[in-house]
Design a protein around this motif. Structure first.
Motif, PDB file in Angstrom:
ATOM      1  N   GLY A  95       4.890  -7.395   2.063  1.00  0.00           N
ATOM      2  CA  GLY A  95       4.582  -8.813   2.031  1.00  0.00           C
ATOM      3  C   GLY A  95       3.578  -9.294   3.049  1.00  0.00           C
ATOM      4  O   GLY A  95       3.699 -10.405   3.567  1.00  0.00           O
ATOM      5  N   THR A  96       2.540  -8.502   3.329  1.00  0.00           N
ATOM      6  CA  THR A  96       1.550  -8.857   4.344  1.00  0.00           C
ATOM      7  C   THR A  96       0.188  -9.064   3.689  1.00  0.00           C
ATOM      8  O   THR A  96      -0.211  -8.292   2.814  1.00  0.00           O
ATOM      9  CB  THR A  96       1.462  -7.751   5.411  1.00  0.00           C
ATOM     10  N   LEU A  97      -0.522 -10.079   4.133  1.00  0.00           N
ATOM     11  CA  LEU A  97      -1.866 -10.367   3.630  1.00  0.00           C
ATOM     12  C   LEU A  97      -2.897  -9.854   4.626  1.00  0.00           C
ATOM     13  O   LEU A  97      -2.875 -10.226   5.808  1.00  0.00           O
ATOM     14  CB  LEU A  97      -2.046 -11.873   3.432  1.00  0.00           C
ATOM     15  N   ILE A  98      -3.800  -8.994   4.161  1.00  0.00           N
ATOM     16  CA  ILE A  98      -4.927  -8.501   4.956  1.00  0.00           C
ATOM     17  C   ILE A  98      -6.177  -9.096   4.324  1.00  0.00           C
ATOM     18  O   ILE A  98      -6.659  -8.623   3.294  1.00  0.00           O
ATOM     19  CB  ILE A  98      -4.972  -6.960   4.954  1.00  0.00           C
ATOM     20  N   TYR A  99      -6.713 -10.152   4.933  1.00  0.00           N
ATOM     21  CA  TYR A  99      -7.743 -10.958   4.262  1.00  0.00           C
ATOM     22  C   TYR A  99      -8.930 -11.232   5.188  1.00  0.00           C
ATOM     23  O   TYR A  99      -8.765 -11.652   6.341  1.00  0.00           O
ATOM     24  CB  TYR A  99      -7.148 -12.297   3.817  1.00  0.00           C
ATOM     25  N   GLY A 100     -10.124 -11.012   4.665  1.00  0.00           N
ATOM     26  CA  GLY A 100     -11.330 -11.469   5.340  1.00  0.00           C
ATOM     27  C   GLY A 100     -11.646 -10.759   6.638  1.00  0.00           C
ATOM     28  O   GLY A 100     -12.360 -11.307   7.483  1.00  0.00           O
ATOM     29  N   ASN A 101     -11.137  -9.544   6.808  1.00  0.00           N
ATOM     30  CA  ASN A 101     -11.402  -8.784   8.026  1.00  0.00           C
ATOM     31  C   ASN A 101     -12.643  -7.914   7.863  1.00  0.00           C
ATOM     32  O   ASN A 101     -13.061  -7.594   6.745  1.00  0.00           O
ATOM     33  CB  ASN A 101     -10.206  -7.897   8.362  1.00  0.00           C
ATOM     34  N   ILE A 102     -13.209  -7.504   8.982  1.00  0.00           N
ATOM     35  CA  ILE A 102     -14.323  -6.559   8.990  1.00  0.00           C
ATOM     36  C   ILE A 102     -13.859  -5.287   9.689  1.00  0.00           C
ATOM     37  O   ILE A 102     -13.352  -5.332  10.817  1.00  0.00           O
ATOM     38  CB  ILE A 102     -15.547  -7.144   9.709  1.00  0.00           C
ATOM     39  N   PHE A 103     -14.013  -4.157   8.998  1.00  0.00           N
ATOM     40  CA  PHE A 103     -13.660  -2.853   9.542  1.00  0.00           C
ATOM     41  C   PHE A 103     -14.933  -2.007   9.615  1.00  0.00           C
ATOM     42  O   PHE A 103     -15.570  -1.759   8.584  1.00  0.00           O
ATOM     43  CB  PHE A 103     -12.644  -2.141   8.647  1.00  0.00           C
ATOM     44  N   TYR A 104     -15.283  -1.560  10.814  1.00  0.00           N
ATOM     45  CA  TYR A 104     -16.488  -0.745  10.988  1.00  0.00           C
ATOM     46  C   TYR A 104     -16.126   0.521  11.763  1.00  0.00           C
ATOM     47  O   TYR A 104     -15.618   0.453  12.873  1.00  0.00           O
ATOM     48  CB  TYR A 104     -17.557  -1.540  11.737  1.00  0.00           C
ATOM     49  N   LYS A 105     -16.362   1.660  11.128  1.00  0.00           N
ATOM     50  CA  LYS A 105     -16.058   2.964  11.728  1.00  0.00           C
ATOM     51  C   LYS A 105     -14.595   3.041  12.177  1.00  0.00           C
ATOM     52  O   LYS A 105     -14.275   3.305  13.342  1.00  0.00           O
ATOM     53  CB  LYS A 105     -17.009   3.268  12.888  1.00  0.00           C
ATOM     54  N   VAL A 106     -13.720   2.784  11.221  1.00  0.00           N
ATOM     55  CA  VAL A 106     -12.278   2.883  11.444  1.00  0.00           C
ATOM     56  C   VAL A 106     -11.719   3.878  10.436  1.00  0.00           C
ATOM     57  O   VAL A 106     -11.940   3.737   9.231  1.00  0.00           O
ATOM     58  CB  VAL A 106     -11.579   1.516  11.263  1.00  0.00           C
ATOM     59  N   THR A 107     -11.014   4.890  10.906  1.00  0.00           N
ATOM     60  CA  THR A 107     -10.375   5.810   9.971  1.00  0.00           C
ATOM     61  C   THR A 107      -9.130   5.150   9.385  1.00  0.00           C
ATOM     62  O   THR A 107      -8.380   4.482  10.090  1.00  0.00           O
ATOM     63  CB  THR A 107      -9.977   7.116  10.683  1.00  0.00           C
ATOM     64  N   MET A 108      -8.933   5.339   8.078  1.00  0.00           N
ATOM     65  CA  MET A 108      -7.799   4.724   7.373  1.00  0.00           C
ATOM     66  C   MET A 108      -7.681   3.252   7.758  1.00  0.00           C
ATOM     67  O   MET A 108      -6.757   2.833   8.444  1.00  0.00           O
ATOM     68  CB  MET A 108      -6.504   5.483   7.665  1.00  0.00           C
ATOM     69  N   ALA A 109      -8.633   2.467   7.317  1.00  0.00           N
ATOM     70  CA  ALA A 109      -8.772   1.095   7.806  1.00  0.00           C
ATOM     71  C   ALA A 109      -7.587   0.207   7.447  1.00  0.00           C
ATOM     72  O   ALA A 109      -7.001  -0.438   8.321  1.00  0.00           O
ATOM     73  CB  ALA A 109     -10.072   0.499   7.269  1.00  0.00           C
ATOM     74  N   ALA A 110      -7.242   0.120   6.163  1.00  0.00           N
ATOM     75  CA  ALA A 110      -6.113  -0.712   5.720  1.00  0.00           C
ATOM     76  C   ALA A 110      -5.090   0.203   5.064  1.00  0.00           C
ATOM     77  O   ALA A 110      -5.375   0.833   4.047  1.00  0.00           O
ATOM     78  CB  ALA A 110      -6.587  -1.784   4.750  1.00  0.00           C
ATOM     79  N   PHE A 111      -3.894   0.256   5.624  1.00  0.00           N
ATOM     80  CA  PHE A 111      -2.919   1.296   5.289  1.00  0.00           C
ATOM     81  C   PHE A 111      -1.610   0.651   4.855  1.00  0.00           C
ATOM     82  O   PHE A 111      -0.985  -0.084   5.625  1.00  0.00           O
ATOM     83  CB  PHE A 111      -2.703   2.154   6.537  1.00  0.00           C
ATOM     84  N   ILE A 112      -1.196   0.921   3.616  1.00  0.00           N
ATOM     85  CA  ILE A 112       0.107   0.483   3.113  1.00  0.00           C
ATOM     86  C   ILE A 112       0.947   1.734   2.905  1.00  0.00           C
ATOM     87  O   ILE A 112       0.706   2.519   1.989  1.00  0.00           O
ATOM     88  CB  ILE A 112      -0.027  -0.308   1.801  1.00  0.00           C
ATOM     89  N   GLY A 113       1.933   1.920   3.761  1.00  0.00           N
ATOM     90  CA  GLY A 113       2.741   3.135   3.742  1.00  0.00           C
ATOM     91  C   GLY A 113       3.975   2.999   2.872  1.00  0.00           C
ATOM     92  O   GLY A 113       5.107   3.010   3.367  1.00  0.00           O
ATOM     93  N   GLY A 114       3.758   2.843   1.563  1.00  0.00           N
ATOM     94  CA  GLY A 114       4.877   2.786   0.632  1.00  0.00           C
ATOM     95  C   GLY A 114       5.500   1.420   0.474  1.00  0.00           C
ATOM     96  O   GLY A 114       6.514   1.276  -0.219  1.00  0.00           O
ATOM     97  N   GLY A 115       4.912   0.386   1.096  1.00  0.00           N
ATOM     98  CA  GLY A 115       5.475  -0.958   1.013  1.00  0.00           C
ATOM     99  C   GLY A 115       5.119  -1.675  -0.274  1.00  0.00           C
ATOM    100  O   GLY A 115       4.397  -1.159  -1.131  1.00  0.00           O
ATOM    101  N   ARG A 116       5.613  -2.893  -0.404  1.00  0.00           N
ATOM    102  CA  ARG A 116       5.456  -3.691  -1.615  1.00  0.00           C
ATOM    103  C   ARG A 116       4.823  -5.037  -1.287  1.00  0.00           C
ATOM    104  O   ARG A 116       4.873  -5.515  -0.155  1.00  0.00           O
ATOM    105  CB  ARG A 116       6.825  -3.945  -2.258  1.00  0.00           C
ATOM    106  N   ASP A 117       4.243  -5.650  -2.311  1.00  0.00           N
ATOM    107  CA  ASP A 117       3.820  -7.056  -2.260  1.00  0.00           C
ATOM    108  C   ASP A 117       2.812  -7.340  -1.150  1.00  0.00           C
ATOM    109  O   ASP A 117       2.792  -8.438  -0.587  1.00  0.00           O
ATOM    110  CB  ASP A 117       5.043  -7.968  -2.096  1.00  0.00           C
TER     111      ASP A 117
END
Length: 637
Positions: free
Chosen positions: A483-505
């Motif tokens: 249930g987390t919103l990841i919105y409007g971010n900038i990721f530069y030279k990041v390994t595995m930038a946005a990671f959902i580890g089996g979660g929902r919603d």
């Protein structure tokens, strides 16, 4: 409007009036004067200011504020440094009287090349008897306002474990080790540690994100075996992991290192500059400020340093602020806020901290009542100096806490840790964190279905790659976090930038990924190796909350029937309207893919930045991303 001003100065006197020409000597005296003024119940309307004149105040006790020291909305109380003057509160003692080492037994343990460069001072002679523990919360040495290093080897980096001889094997999903702290070391250097009074090792013994210090029990120099004293590390020990030795007199060999003989009280030190021109301070006091159920009090513009514990504790109360302060050379946390409402930290410089920066907890999860605490526009770096793992720049726990416009960098582990519900994390810049760990996240939360509603938006993550470049995560929603919103971010030279580890919603929307490997990761771990958590930890923590009552069902409708809706499946995740350039886009596992909605993303096409990143991440007006519904990111904020 100012109703009253009292003054404090290094050369003041507590028997004086506290006026500008007759200042008090201590802030306690100013506090007590305010209590007298308030006692009739007629607190004057307007600000009540305690102005502290420039100088160094060596503190021998914590500054205590309780409910009777509260201000009000119309009459806030402000303890502040005089404008343009440096006010330092030091919780340690100035160490003088250094002399060259003459004890032959000590000299013989030292490297011949540095024997004439080591100085000593007697701490018992200046009244210090409590040295604390080597492991945590003990005495530290600061020289010319910088923390010195407890004598160690190697001076930088680690020694590798090359064999295990404990005899009690452990196997964690194919990762094998031993439960007993008895291992073979590489090289010859630890042979020098035999005969040390209190030698320790500090290592990442099994996982790259879990460390522990151990006192050494014995060293077998023929077989190159170190045995540590129990209790052993909870996960065990593994070949290829790393450690270093510390609190070792024989390793006092470079400028800036020190060693304390806790039996004699003699401090040994190799100063980085001429000792006669420097200032050595050892930490003595536990804390600087304790505020208990206080409201409408501001502390402003003061430098707090050289305590063994947390510098400022705020428990309960409301509308308190720590503003434009410097917190440095602290043994534990810089600031801890627990309970109460609307307490904040604004514009502070926080660095060289033993544990973490700002810890905030509060609100009522069952009632979803927000705490309203906030950390805003702070510069936080070089924390986790002593306890390396899970000591974050900002920690948020409870309901409705905000972290915004902070700069967080140069740390061995997490930048922002959160747990609970409905937090806001926005407009922060985070870089060069998690540099001594892998399988870790710049922003991290994990293992709870009921902790939902947090928004991570408009942050800039860059150059986050983990220990030895093996890889770390930008936003890490670990072990079925939901249930987390990841919105409007900038990721530069990041390994595995946005990671959902089996979660929902969870939603990953409107972000820019440049040179990330991969940009997104979504797995289905609860359907395989982590399935044992579903009926235990995940269900237990869910049932601790009234997740089916009217309040919760309206706020989080996805939770109401979760136990009857394939609870192990990563359902309800959205990946929409993102930009991914360079690196790798898709790290979605095959088991998770049927449950994830992925649409309208601009992948490996020119998004038409106005300048080449990282010079600019702004899009030109004719960017093809806009045709997919991408919204401009307010980079200027």
């Amino acid at each position: 409007m100012t109703a009253l001003t009292l003054y404090v100065a290094v050369d003041g006197n507590d028997s004086w009036s506290g006026q500008a020409n007759k200042p008090f000597a201590t802030i306690e005296r100013a506090r007590d004067e305010i209590r007298k003024i308030k006692k009739p119940g007629n607190i004057p309307e307007g600000e009540i200011i305690v102005e502290i004149k420039g100088g160094t105040y060596y503190r021998d006790q914590a500054f205590i504020l309780n409910n009777e020291d509260s201000g009000s909305e119309k009459s806030p109380i402000i303890y502040q440094a005089s404008k343009g003057e440096e006010v330092r509160f030091v919780g340690g003692k100035h160490v003088k009287g250094f002399s060259k080492v003459t004890d032959k037994d000590v000299i013989d343990r030292l490297d011949p090349e540095v024997r004439d460069k080591i100085y000593q001072a007697d701490l018992k002679a200046i009244g210090i008897e409590d040295f604390g523990n080597v492991n945590s919360g003990g005495i530290e040495l600061f020289y010319n306002d910088k923390p010195m290093t407890l004598a160690r080897y190697p001076n930088d980096g680690f020694i590798k474990i090359v064999g295990l001889v404990g005899g009690d094997p452990v196997d964690v999903r194919g990762t094998k080790g031993d439960k007993i702290g008895k291992f073979i070391y590489e090289g010859e250097r630890p042979n020098r540690w035999v005969g040390e009074k209190d030698a320790w090792v500090h290592g990442y013994w099994f996982w790259d994100w879990s460390d522990q210090r151990h006192p050494i029990e014995s060293i077998d120099t023929e077989k190159h075996i170190i045995s540590v004293k129990p209790p052993y590390h909870g996960y065990g020990y593994r070949v290829g992991q790393w450690f270093y030795g510390l609190n070792i007199l024989a390793e006092l060999d470079i400028p800036g290192e020190w060693y304390l003989d806790r039996e004699t009280g003699i401090l040994y030190f190799m100063p980085p500059s001429p000792i006669e021109n420097g200032q050595a301070i050892v930490s003595v006091q536990k804390t600087h400020v304790n505020m208990e159920n206080v409201s409408y009090v501001t502390i402003k513009g003061i430098t707090f340093e050289a305590v063994r514990g947390t510098a400022i504790n705020i428990h309960g109360g409301n509308d308190n602020k720590i503003v434009n302060c410097t917190l440095r050379n602290i043994g534990s946390w810089a600031i801890n806020i627990s309970g109460g409402k609307n307490n904040g930290v604004i514009g502070c410089d926080i660095y060289e901290i033993g544990d973490g920066g700002i810890s905030m907890s509060g609100g009522d999860r069952k009632k979803l009542e927000p705490a309203g605490h906030y950390a805003e526009n702070n510069d936080i770096h070089n924390y986790g100096r002593w306890n390396r793992m899970y000591q974050s720049g900002i920690s948020m726990s409870g309901v409705g806490i905000r972290a915004n416009n902070n700069l967080i960098y140069d740390a061995p582990h997490i930048a922002i840790f959160f747990s609970g519900n409905d937090h806001i994390i926005e407009f922060n810049e985070i870089y060069n964190v998690c540099y001594e760990s892998n399988d870790a996240g710049a922003i991290y939360a994990g293992r709870n279905w009921s902790m939902r509603g947090t928004e991570i938006r408009y942050n800039y993550f860059h150059h986050i790659n983990g220990f030895e470049g093996k890889g770390c995560v930008g936003v890490y929603l670990d072990d079925m976090f939901c249930g987390t919103l990841i919105y409007g971010n900038i990721f530069y030279k990041v390994t595995m930038a946005a990671f959902i580890g089996g979660g929902r919603d969870c939603t990953i929307e409107n972000n820019i990924f440049v040179d990330c490997v991969p940009s997104i990761h979504i797995d289905a771990r609860a359907m395989n190796w982590a399935s044992y958590h579903v009926a235990t930890t995940m269900t237990d923590t869910l049932k601790e909350m009234p997740y089916q009552n009217e309040l919760w069902s309206k706020r989080y409708p996805e939770l109401v029937n979760i136990l009857d809706d394939e609870p192990a499946a990563p359902k309800g995740n959205l990946v929409i309207r993102n930009i991914s350039v360079g690196g790798k886009w898709d790290g979605i596992y095959n088991e998770a893919r049927p449950y994830v909605t992925v649409k309208d993303n601009l992948v490996d096409q020119d998004p038409k930045f106005i300048k080449t990143p990282p010079e600019s991440f702004q899009l030109s007006d004719d960017s093809p991303a806009y045709k997919l519904g991408f919204k401009p990111i307010p980079i200027e904020k």
